[in-house]
Motif scaffolding. Sequence first.
Motif, PDB file in Angstrom:
ATOM      1  N   HIS A   1       0.823  -1.210   0.000  1.00  0.00           N
ATOM      2  CA  HIS A   1       0.000   0.000   0.000  1.00  0.00           C
ATOM      3  C   HIS A   1       0.860   1.263   0.000  1.00  0.00           C
ATOM      4  O   HIS A   1       0.478   2.292  -0.577  1.00  0.00           O
ATOM      5  CB  HIS A   1      -0.901  -0.027   1.239  1.00  0.00           C
ATOM      6  CG  HIS A   1      -1.887   1.088   1.323  1.00  0.00           C
ATOM      7  ND1 HIS A   1      -2.853   1.318   0.367  1.00  0.00           N
ATOM      8  CD2 HIS A   1      -2.060   2.055   2.271  1.00  0.00           C
ATOM      9  CE1 HIS A   1      -3.582   2.370   0.724  1.00  0.00           C
ATOM     10  NE2 HIS A   1      -3.117   2.834   1.858  1.00  0.00           N
ATOM     11  N   SER A   2       2.015   1.196   0.636  1.00  0.00           N
ATOM     12  CA  SER A   2       2.869   2.378   0.740  1.00  0.00           C
ATOM     13  C   SER A   2       3.769   2.558  -0.472  1.00  0.00           C
ATOM     14  O   SER A   2       4.230   3.662  -0.754  1.00  0.00           O
ATOM     15  CB  SER A   2       3.747   2.290   2.002  1.00  0.00           C
ATOM     16  OG  SER A   2       4.727   1.274   1.869  1.00  0.00           O
ATOM     17  N   GLU A   3       4.037   1.479  -1.224  1.00  0.00           N
ATOM     18  CA  GLU A   3       5.136   1.449  -2.184  1.00  0.00           C
ATOM     19  C   GLU A   3       4.703   1.776  -3.604  1.00  0.00           C
ATOM     20  O   GLU A   3       3.651   1.340  -4.086  1.00  0.00           O
ATOM     21  CB  GLU A   3       5.765   0.047  -2.157  1.00  0.00           C
ATOM     22  CG  GLU A   3       6.944  -0.143  -3.098  1.00  0.00           C
ATOM     23  CD  GLU A   3       7.403  -1.588  -3.156  1.00  0.00           C
ATOM     24  OE1 GLU A   3       8.475  -1.835  -3.732  1.00  0.00           O
ATOM     25  OE2 GLU A   3       6.694  -2.476  -2.635  1.00  0.00           O
TER      26      GLU A   3
ATOM     27  N   ASN B   1      13.760  -7.724  -1.352  1.00  0.00           N
ATOM     28  CA  ASN B   1      12.369  -7.769  -0.886  1.00  0.00           C
ATOM     29  C   ASN B   1      11.537  -8.709  -1.758  1.00  0.00           C
ATOM     30  O   ASN B   1      10.309  -8.607  -1.793  1.00  0.00           O
ATOM     31  CB  ASN B   1      11.769  -6.367  -0.903  1.00  0.00           C
ATOM     32  CG  ASN B   1      12.583  -5.396  -0.065  1.00  0.00           C
ATOM     33  OD1 ASN B   1      12.686  -5.562   1.143  1.00  0.00           O
ATOM     34  ND2 ASN B   1      13.191  -4.407  -0.702  1.00  0.00           N
ATOM     35  N   GLY B   2      12.216  -9.606  -2.448  1.00  0.00           N
ATOM     36  CA  GLY B   2      11.534 -10.571  -3.300  1.00  0.00           C
ATOM     37  C   GLY B   2      11.280 -11.880  -2.585  1.00  0.00           C
ATOM     38  O   GLY B   2      11.089 -11.926  -1.367  1.00  0.00           O
TER      39      GLY B   2
ATOM     40  N   GLY C   1       3.158  -6.207  -8.218  1.00  0.00           N
ATOM     41  CA  GLY C   1       3.023  -7.656  -8.252  1.00  0.00           C
ATOM     42  C   GLY C   1       2.637  -8.165  -6.886  1.00  0.00           C
ATOM     43  O   GLY C   1       2.188  -7.392  -6.025  1.00  0.00           O
ATOM     44  N   THR C   2       2.820  -9.446  -6.656  1.00  0.00           N
ATOM     45  CA  THR C   2       2.421 -10.019  -5.369  1.00  0.00           C
ATOM     46  C   THR C   2       3.313  -9.542  -4.231  1.00  0.00           C
ATOM     47  O   THR C   2       2.902  -9.584  -3.069  1.00  0.00           O
ATOM     48  CB  THR C   2       2.466 -11.559  -5.431  1.00  0.00           C
ATOM     49  OG1 THR C   2       3.785 -11.968  -5.816  1.00  0.00           O
ATOM     50  CG2 THR C   2       1.461 -12.089  -6.451  1.00  0.00           C
ATOM     51  N   LEU C   3       4.551  -9.079  -4.542  1.00  0.00           N
ATOM     52  CA  LEU C   3       5.468  -8.659  -3.493  1.00  0.00           C
ATOM     53  C   LEU C   3       5.862  -7.183  -3.600  1.00  0.00           C
ATOM     54  O   LEU C   3       6.699  -6.721  -2.834  1.00  0.00           O
ATOM     55  CB  LEU C   3       6.735  -9.534  -3.510  1.00  0.00           C
ATOM     56  CG  LEU C   3       6.530 -10.994  -3.112  1.00  0.00           C
ATOM     57  CD1 LEU C   3       7.818 -11.784  -3.303  1.00  0.00           C
ATOM     58  CD2 LEU C   3       6.054 -11.104  -1.666  1.00  0.00           C
ATOM     59  N   HIS C   4       5.274  -6.453  -4.530  1.00  0.00           N
ATOM     60  CA  HIS C   4       5.602  -5.031  -4.672  1.00  0.00           C
ATOM     61  C   HIS C   4       4.369  -4.237  -5.050  1.00  0.00           C
ATOM     62  O   HIS C   4       3.508  -4.716  -5.800  1.00  0.00           O
ATOM     63  CB  HIS C   4       6.690  -4.826  -5.730  1.00  0.00           C
ATOM     64  CG  HIS C   4       8.048  -5.234  -5.266  1.00  0.00           C
ATOM     65  ND1 HIS C   4       8.746  -4.535  -4.306  1.00  0.00           N
ATOM     66  CD2 HIS C   4       8.829  -6.303  -5.607  1.00  0.00           C
ATOM     67  CE1 HIS C   4       9.899  -5.137  -4.083  1.00  0.00           C
ATOM     68  NE2 HIS C   4       9.969  -6.215  -4.838  1.00  0.00           N
TER      69      HIS C   4
END
Length: 530
Positions: free
Chosen positions: A123-125, A172-173, A132-135
């Motif tokens: 939400h912040s990024e 962060n992946g 994607g699922t992680l970003h």
Amino acid sequence: MYDYIIVGAGSAGCVLANRLSADPGCRVLLLEAGPRDRNPFIHMPAGLARLVNNRRINWNLETETEPTLDGRRLWWPRGKVLGGSSSINAMCYVRGVPADYDGWAAAGASGWEWAQVLPWFLHSESNSRGGGTLHGDAGPLSVSDLRHHNPLSAAFLDAAVQAGHARNEDFNGAAQLGVGLYQVTQRDGARCSTATAYLRPARTRRNLTVLTGAHATALSFSGDTANGVFFRQGRQHRHAAASGEVILSAGAIHSPQLLMLSGIGAATPLRRHGISVRANLPGVGGNLQDHLDICTLVHTEPGVSYDRSNQARIAFDYFLRGHRGAGSSNIAEAGGFARSILATDARADVQFHFVPAMLDNHGRHRLPGDGYTLHACALHPRSRGRILLRDADAASAPRIEANYLSDADGADLAMMKECVRMSAAILRQPAFDRWRGAPIFPPRQDLDEAALTAFIRAKAETIYHPVGTCAMGTHADAVVDPQLRVRGLRRLRVVDASVMPTLVSGNTNAPTIMLAERAAQWILQDAARS
């Protein structure tokens, strides 16, 4: 009269100011002890080297003498400016790993499992690589690849691979282990602090008041309910009233200090300072944790490192070329995460930051010549420190007793030795052959155990990640509950790195922003129910 008063316009406070003032019916006051973020070296990433000794935007704190570190007083820089430490840090964007947050939940911070916090990171990024699922790709906080990196940083990556570390393009992946270039909180080559990302878009809202140079001195109460903040602005002593909540986002040092100045903390030391006890919460100021860091420095040939760069030329080039060139470097360009032979679980227990310049005592001690620095910190220290009041005066810096390397079984010192050994293993690889000069610190690689210990005690420093001093949970020493409300009191929360029960596996800025995003939702939900 305001609905919400936020103390501290740092990594968490700016997030809260934006999210709470998005409701035009909420009147929000944001108090910041420091000035506005007008210094141009805040916004040029490489300018962070020029901010080191700027006392106007830095609290410039020091620990008490550290018995295990040769009685040294360690320098603890903390941001005192809009954006807080996100305005003076090295901008590395790291979240930690799922096990960090699952560990919080298992220890009593219910609801903080990885599955619960990941949506708030997203939400912040706004990641330049896309979502994607992680970003995330639509949040206020810009996260980008570096526009510039030094050849020495590329040599570090090659050397680390030669030493057995994997390459990792995204810490962060799916996996954190490995080495790579850090992604950074930058937008178009400029620093993206929380003041830039969150506060600047909200400044035009008529329901948001931002006061700089406003140093909070105590909280006010009606019975057990927080109803305002006393603060000093210039020569004036003022009070602001809150009909909703008072939220402390002053950081891991100043949030517990303000609680104690307001009578919230361990009863006996409060009375010793002549402070009436409002709530006996012995955990306030305790549980202090930080990542202790050890630097290995090596000389290199002239002209490649940043040591003797023409800073005026770099700045001119940066602004003339649209935020490109060396001015867009965060200096700590490359790094990585590794498991030492002492690792007790699947997480990394060592983090590297590589700097293509010589950094001794945070860059405050200039060394002759040219060189490069490899930072290595132990990610999961067992030692615990504390924040104490020096006296009852809010203008006095609190006592910081970090108590590094004080764990009973010596595990933290053993980890620091592994940090030195792992750094040496990387720096002696063939990728550095063309760049390697004489060693600086340590002066040679064949240190015995006693000499290695002496080196660590003489040179280890903070890498700027204090947390834990208002820890959340349900245990006896918890200061806030899992929704960050101060226990035993009403309408008072703490929202910053001080609430983290334990350190995450990495830098603490991104997790602090996530905490504030999550807390803002709870605060608004509670208001809607009342």
